[in-house]
Motif scaffolding. Structure first.
Motif, short mmCIF file in Angstrom:
data_model
loop_
_atom_site.label_atom_id
_atom_site.label_comp_id
_atom_site.label_asym_id
_atom_site.label_seq_id
_atom_site.Cartn_x
_atom_site.Cartn_y
_atom_site.Cartn_z
N SER A 11 0.80 -1.23 0.00
CA SER A 11 0.00 0.00 0.00
C SER A 11 0.84 1.28 0.00
O SER A 11 0.35 2.33 -0.42
CB SER A 11 -0.95 0.02 1.20
OG SER A 11 -0.25 0.26 2.40
N LEU A 14 1.01 3.24 -3.22
CA LEU A 14 -0.31 3.81 -3.53
C LEU A 14 -0.61 5.01 -2.64
O LEU A 14 -1.18 6.00 -3.10
CB LEU A 14 -1.39 2.74 -3.38
CG LEU A 14 -1.33 1.61 -4.42
CD1 LEU A 14 -2.24 0.46 -4.00
CD2 LEU A 14 -1.69 2.12 -5.80
N TRP A 18 -1.46 8.54 -4.44
CA TRP A 18 -2.73 9.24 -4.25
C TRP A 18 -2.56 10.50 -3.39
O TRP A 18 -3.21 11.51 -3.65
CB TRP A 18 -3.78 8.32 -3.65
CG TRP A 18 -4.12 7.14 -4.50
CD1 TRP A 18 -4.19 5.84 -4.09
CD2 TRP A 18 -4.46 7.11 -5.90
NE1 TRP A 18 -4.53 5.02 -5.14
CE2 TRP A 18 -4.69 5.78 -6.27
CE3 TRP A 18 -4.56 8.10 -6.88
CZ2 TRP A 18 -5.05 5.41 -7.56
CZ3 TRP A 18 -4.90 7.73 -8.18
CH2 TRP A 18 -5.15 6.41 -8.49
N GLU A 57 -9.14 10.47 -4.81
CA GLU A 57 -7.75 10.20 -4.45
C GLU A 57 -7.55 10.33 -2.94
O GLU A 57 -6.85 9.50 -2.33
CB GLU A 57 -6.82 11.14 -5.23
CG GLU A 57 -6.79 10.83 -6.71
CD GLU A 57 -6.05 11.86 -7.54
OE1 GLU A 57 -5.68 11.53 -8.68
OE2 GLU A 57 -5.85 13.01 -7.08
N LEU A 60 -9.08 7.31 -1.31
CA LEU A 60 -8.21 6.14 -1.47
C LEU A 60 -7.04 6.16 -0.50
O LEU A 60 -6.63 5.11 0.01
CB LEU A 60 -7.74 6.01 -2.92
CG LEU A 60 -8.84 5.64 -3.91
CD1 LEU A 60 -8.33 5.73 -5.34
CD2 LEU A 60 -9.40 4.25 -3.61
N SER A 77 -8.42 1.67 -5.97
CA SER A 77 -7.20 2.02 -6.71
C SER A 77 -7.16 1.29 -8.04
O SER A 77 -6.83 1.88 -9.08
CB SER A 77 -5.96 1.68 -5.90
OG SER A 77 -5.87 2.48 -4.75
N LEU A 81 -7.19 3.32 -11.46
CA LEU A 81 -6.01 3.16 -12.31
C LEU A 81 -6.35 2.49 -13.63
O LEU A 81 -5.77 2.81 -14.67
CB LEU A 81 -4.92 2.39 -11.57
CG LEU A 81 -4.20 3.21 -10.51
CD1 LEU A 81 -3.49 2.32 -9.51
CD2 LEU A 81 -3.23 4.18 -11.16
N SER A 126 -2.05 -2.73 -7.03
CA SER A 126 -3.41 -2.76 -6.49
C SER A 126 -3.99 -4.17 -6.57
O SER A 126 -4.57 -4.67 -5.60
CB SER A 126 -4.32 -1.79 -7.25
OG SER A 126 -3.83 -0.48 -7.18
#
Length: 145
Positions: A11, A14, A18, A57, A60, A77, A81, A126
């Motif tokens: 994560s 990500l 984000w 975003e 997320l 995500s 994406l 993801s």
């Protein structure tokens, strides 16, 4: 390594992606808003997306950060994406005319091909996060089997 550590490590990129892109869109709101309005779809979509994308975003970031909601963060995500990748791929192959990139800071410097491969890399992370949770390495969230 503990089960939660695996999804946390997945994560992190990500969270950075984000967090970085949402903050950039908020800090440079006027440029971001204009770029959304300059996309090859109706202006009304651009207006909605100018507000919705940074909001998604941020959502997320929160979902991926919390272990109990991480599954939903990975899923969101992957969906976002995937949408971005399809759009960027269409721009790259010439379906749409050259459009302004509404990506954040340094990401804005990439070619459309570079954008596509970056998006596909994050999409892979993801999906990997979803797979880790679904395969039972971690307890899935309520309602996910």
């Amino acid at each position: 390594m503990e089960k939660t550590d695996i999804s946390f490590l997945i994560s992190l990129p990500l969270l950075i992606l984000w967090g970085y892109t949402s903050i950039d869109k908020i800090l440079f709101w006027q440029e971001s808003y204009r770029a959304f309005l300059n996309q090859p779809f109706p202006m009304s979509w651009g207006i909605v997306l100018a507000y919705a994308v940074p909001g998604l975003e941020i959502l997320l970031v929160v979902l991926v950060m919390i272990p109990e909601t991480r599954y939903w963060g990975f899923l969101g995500s992957a969906l976002l994406l995937n949408s971005f990748s399809v759009y960027v791929g269409m721009v790259w192959i010439g379906v749409f005319p050259e459009t302004p990139c509404n990506c954040a800071g340094l990401i804005n410097l990439l070619s459309w091909e570079g954008h596509l491969f970056l998006n596909l890399g994050f999409l892979t992370l993801s999906v990997l996060g979803l797979w880790i949770i679904k395969r039972g390495a971690e307890t899935p969230p309520y309602g996910v089997k």
